[in-house]
Scaffold this active site. Structure first.
Site, PDB file in Angstrom:
ATOM      1  N   ASP A  75      -4.262   2.132   4.800  1.00  0.00           N
ATOM      2  CA  ASP A  75      -3.182   2.234   5.775  1.00  0.00           C
ATOM      3  C   ASP A  75      -3.623   2.838   7.097  1.00  0.00           C
ATOM      4  O   ASP A  75      -4.384   3.795   7.136  1.00  0.00           O
ATOM      5  CB  ASP A  75      -2.019   3.045   5.191  1.00  0.00           C
ATOM      6  CG  ASP A  75      -1.226   2.227   4.187  1.00  0.00           C
ATOM      7  OD1 ASP A  75      -0.978   1.042   4.490  1.00  0.00           O
ATOM      8  OD2 ASP A  75      -0.900   2.736   3.111  1.00  0.00           O
TER       9      ASP A  75
ATOM     10  N   GLU B 138       8.473  -5.870   0.319  1.00  0.00           N
ATOM     11  CA  GLU B 138       7.484  -4.997  -0.317  1.00  0.00           C
ATOM     12  C   GLU B 138       7.923  -3.562  -0.110  1.00  0.00           C
ATOM     13  O   GLU B 138       8.071  -3.120   1.032  1.00  0.00           O
ATOM     14  CB  GLU B 138       6.133  -5.113   0.398  1.00  0.00           C
ATOM     15  CG  GLU B 138       5.192  -6.172  -0.090  1.00  0.00           C
ATOM     16  CD  GLU B 138       3.872  -6.060   0.691  1.00  0.00           C
ATOM     17  OE1 GLU B 138       3.259  -4.980   0.709  1.00  0.00           O
ATOM     18  OE2 GLU B 138       3.475  -7.070   1.296  1.00  0.00           O
TER      19      GLU B 138
END
Lengths: 293, 436
Positions: free
Chosen positions: A87, A76
């Site tokens: 995140d 990824e």
């Protein structure tokens, strides 16, 4: 493993009737092929995340290649974004640095092209949706496919908002990797499963990215529910940082996704450290021999 | 331009034309659906609406006044200006309306903790207040830049029992505080309600926050009919995310004779790039859960906004405003820091009312509109009594929190009193010859 998932593979969301679906040629899914190849080899698919451009474009390519050549089945490539709400601190720090250094989106496609040429892994993009929206989903999909990319992981796109992405991903043969969460209702797990191609990304824990000492007990349930909804491939992400995590997940899931630990290794030891950690993590993906000790 | 026929009112969301929606991590969708369900039930529950009404009357201090300001308007002949006095609400701004409503919903959902983002601190103070009132835990995320320029509001929130977390990521302002609140919520959603403070975000927030603020316009509409005997010609409100503007606009949306003006923060001037004029210079995209106008670069990265008012320092705008802009029902104009601060000072000196700097953008918009009417010959010193044009301005908050920023801007502090690391931007932005 015998697959009964052609329905999953033909983009049934775009509202074609059954007759048309039969006529639609099955879309080749590079991500599915990588995960199935791992399964055939007796392994849990190992999926690794690295941010594009970190710490530099060149080193991000080297790091991803090291990841792919040391056992990752799927890579990824995360696109740095100004407002990454899913995140945690390690990935935020990395992507903020990349943006501060003047990173431009065009480099993503160069990175994808280089990594697909130099590894056998399927390479997908992980991106917040505004990046794709700004370029235009059609253009983004075309450029990603031309660069050899396999699909997109979409952390802030739910199937209800993904109409244009369904069309573009079918047109360019890209995988749509949606997330399913511990909080997702059964109805939503079905919707997500039907909407995904490649694999379903099972969020192991209610939280943001980041290494955790143990894999949440919620993960098994998330995977079981997606399987029950018909998902042929479910990978678990969030909080996975060690070979033993992957071994544990391999008992019930088709793949395990590692992000923060790889980013920290890259930050501290450069691309070589990514290769070392990937090789170590890959031992946890081996199912049939007890890879420990 | 988007064609729209029929009523503009009570748009249910999640979409407003092409805008709005729910661009959010899957982990939060269940929580958003729970909020949506709870809100829909509650607004149709007479007990809920009675309790909300009781709190509005006996705690918030509603209805707020509608005050005519003839001295403020004295250089605008033929124009009458009225202020909707949200500054007189408990906690000093309109923010409390939405906060009381959502805190009641949080209690109804059995949540024990509130989290919020804040820019100027008004929404954080209001949330901390409601948390104290209802006995809920409270954490407020505030950009580090804003904790410095609004230090007194940080102390206020802490006095009320809230924990204030300075956000050090990104531009360290309101948008980053929202990111951090969302990260908290993803991990805490079982016990926690995210009390979003404006009409942005994923559904149901835009329509829900509007609902709780629509009391502003409903009261203002009744009050102007009672005081002036007719509807106003225009309504002006400042727009950052746009909650006070949606609140006052809503009651007037179907009064086609009432022009609606949203005043965006023009910052140092829209030609400088340092502004927060999302509608005027933004492009459509998705941020914080909604498709709307936002300030972004060619790659889709959010551009940092700039405004002298922390509360307008947000690089996007509520999706319903984006739609009202495209349908032409409302007009959005930028007001730069200098024009805003001139209106700020004028209200202080002519009426004895110190407005929030956010609200001063709306005051400046009203003066500009009056001037435009004068230039067009619509009004003049000869305009007969009873023939005047009427403007209602949403005075969304009081300026106590802004005294330090304004004093620096106008050079009212002795040099020694300007603390190191203080609001150097405000000083730098001071126009030549600013009056003390």
């Amino acid at each position: 493993m015998t697959e009964q998932n052609t329905g999953q593979e033909t983009g049934q969301q775009s509202g074609q009737n059954t007759e048309q679906q039969v006529e639609t040629p099955a879309i080749r899914s590079l991500t599915s092929e990588s995960i199935e190849a791992a399964r055939d080899a007796g392994r849990t698919a190992f999926i690794g995340y690295l941010p594009a451009g970190f710490p530099t474009v060149e080193d991000s390519i080297e790091a991803a290649v090291a990841l792919g050549n040391n056992g990752a089945d799927v890579i990824e490539i995360g696109i740095p974004y100004s407002d990454p709400v899913m995140d945690g601190p390690v990935i935020q720090a990395a992507t903020s640095q990349v943006l501060a250094d003047g990173f431009r989106i065009d480099a993503v496609f160069d990175i994808i092209r280089a990594v697909t040429q130099r590894t056998d892994a399927a390479v997908v993009v992980m991106t917040y949706w505004n990046i794709v929206d700004r370029m235009g989903v059609e253009t983004f999909a075309r450029r990603l496919a031309e660069a050899g990319g396999a699909g997109i992981v979409t952390p802030d796109l739910v199937p209800e908002e993904a109409g244009a992405w369904f069309e573009a991903s079918d047109r360019y043969g890209l995988d749509r990797i949606f997330l399913t969460a511990p909080s997702s209702t059964d109805e939503r797990v079905e919707l997500i499963t039907e909407s995904s191609r490649g694999f379903v990304y099972g969020v192991s824990v209610m939280g943001v990215t980041g290494a955790r000492s143990e894999v949440s007990t919620a993960a098994e349930n998330v995977v079981a529910r997606a399987h029950a909804a018909g998902a042929p491939r479910v990978a678990v992400g969030l909080g996975i940082s060690k070979p033993e995590h992957i071994r544990e997940i391999g008992a019930y899931a088709d793949g395990a996704i590692v992000g923060t630990a790889l980013v920290a290794a890259l930050r501290d030891g450069g691309p070589a450290a990514v290769g070392t950690l990937a090789a170590e993590l890959a031992t946890g993906a081996v199912k049939n021999s007890r890879g420990d000790a | 331009m988007i064609e729209h026929t029929g009523s503009y009112q009570h748009q249910p969301g999640p979409y407003f034309g092409p805008y709005g929606g729910r661009w959010m991590p899957e982990s939060l969708i269940a929580a958003l659906e729970e909020v949506d369900r709870t809100f829909t039930e509650a607004r149709n529950d007479p007990e809920f609406t009675a309790e909300l009404q009781d709190l509005f009357t006996n705690y918030v201090n509603r209805p707020s006044l509608l005050t005519e300001v003839p001295r403020f308007a004295q250089d605008s002949p033929g124009v009458r200006i009225f202020l909707k006095r949200e500054d007189l609400n408990h906690t000093g701004s309109h923010k409390i309306n939405n906060v009381i409503g959502q805190a009641l919903l949080a209690r109804r959902m059995g949540k024990t903790r509130l989290i919020a983002e804040t820019g100027a601190g008004q929404h954080g103070v209001a949330t901390a207040t409601a948390a104290a009132l209802f006995g809920l835990e409270c954490t407020v995320y505030m950009g580090e830049v804003d904790t410095q320029r609004q230090a007194l509001n940080v102390a206020r929130m802490e006095m009320l029992g809230a924990t204030v977390i300075p956000v050090t990521t990104g531009a360290r302002t309101l948008k980053d505080a929202i990111n951090e609140a969302l990260r908290d919520w993803v991990a805490s959603v079982d016990t926690t309600h995210y009390l979003l403070g404006t009409v942005t975000g994923p559904a149901p927030f835009p329509a829900m926050v509007r609902f709780f603020h629509s009391v502003i316009g409903e009261e203002a509409r009744e009050q102007i009919l009672a005081q002036a005997g007719r509807l106003p010609d225009a309504v002006c409100a400042c727009v950052g995310g746009g909650s006070n503007a949606m609140g006052i606009f809503h009651a007037f949306l179907d009064d086609s004779g009432v022009e609606l003006y949203g005043l965006e923060a023009g910052g140092k001037g829209i030609s400088t790039g340092e502004h927060a004029a999302s509608i005027n210079l933004g492009r459509t995209g998705v941020l914080h859960g909604a498709r709307t106008y936002l300030m972004q670069d060619e790659d889709g990265q959010t551009i940092d906004s700039h405004s002298i008012s922390a509360g307008l320092d947000y690089p996007a705008v509520g999706p319903e405003h984006a739609w009202l802009n495209d349908t032409g029902r409302a007009t959005y104009e930028p007001v730069d820091d200098a024009e805003c601060m001139a209106a700020f000072q004028r209200l202080c000196r002519t009426e004895g009312i110190v407005p929030a700097i956010e609200s001063a953008h709306a005051l400046a918009g009203a003066l500009r509109l009056a001037q435009r009417w004068a230039d067009e010959g619509v009004v003049s010193a000869d305009t007969a009594a009873g023939e005047e044009k009427i403007i209602v301005v949403s005075l969304s908050g009081r300026g106590d929190k802004d005294v330090a920023t304004a004093a620096k801007y106008f050079g009212m502090l002795p040099d020694a009193a300007t603390p190191e690391g203080g609001d150097a931007e405000a000083v730098a932005a001071r126009p030549e010859g600013a009056q003390n």
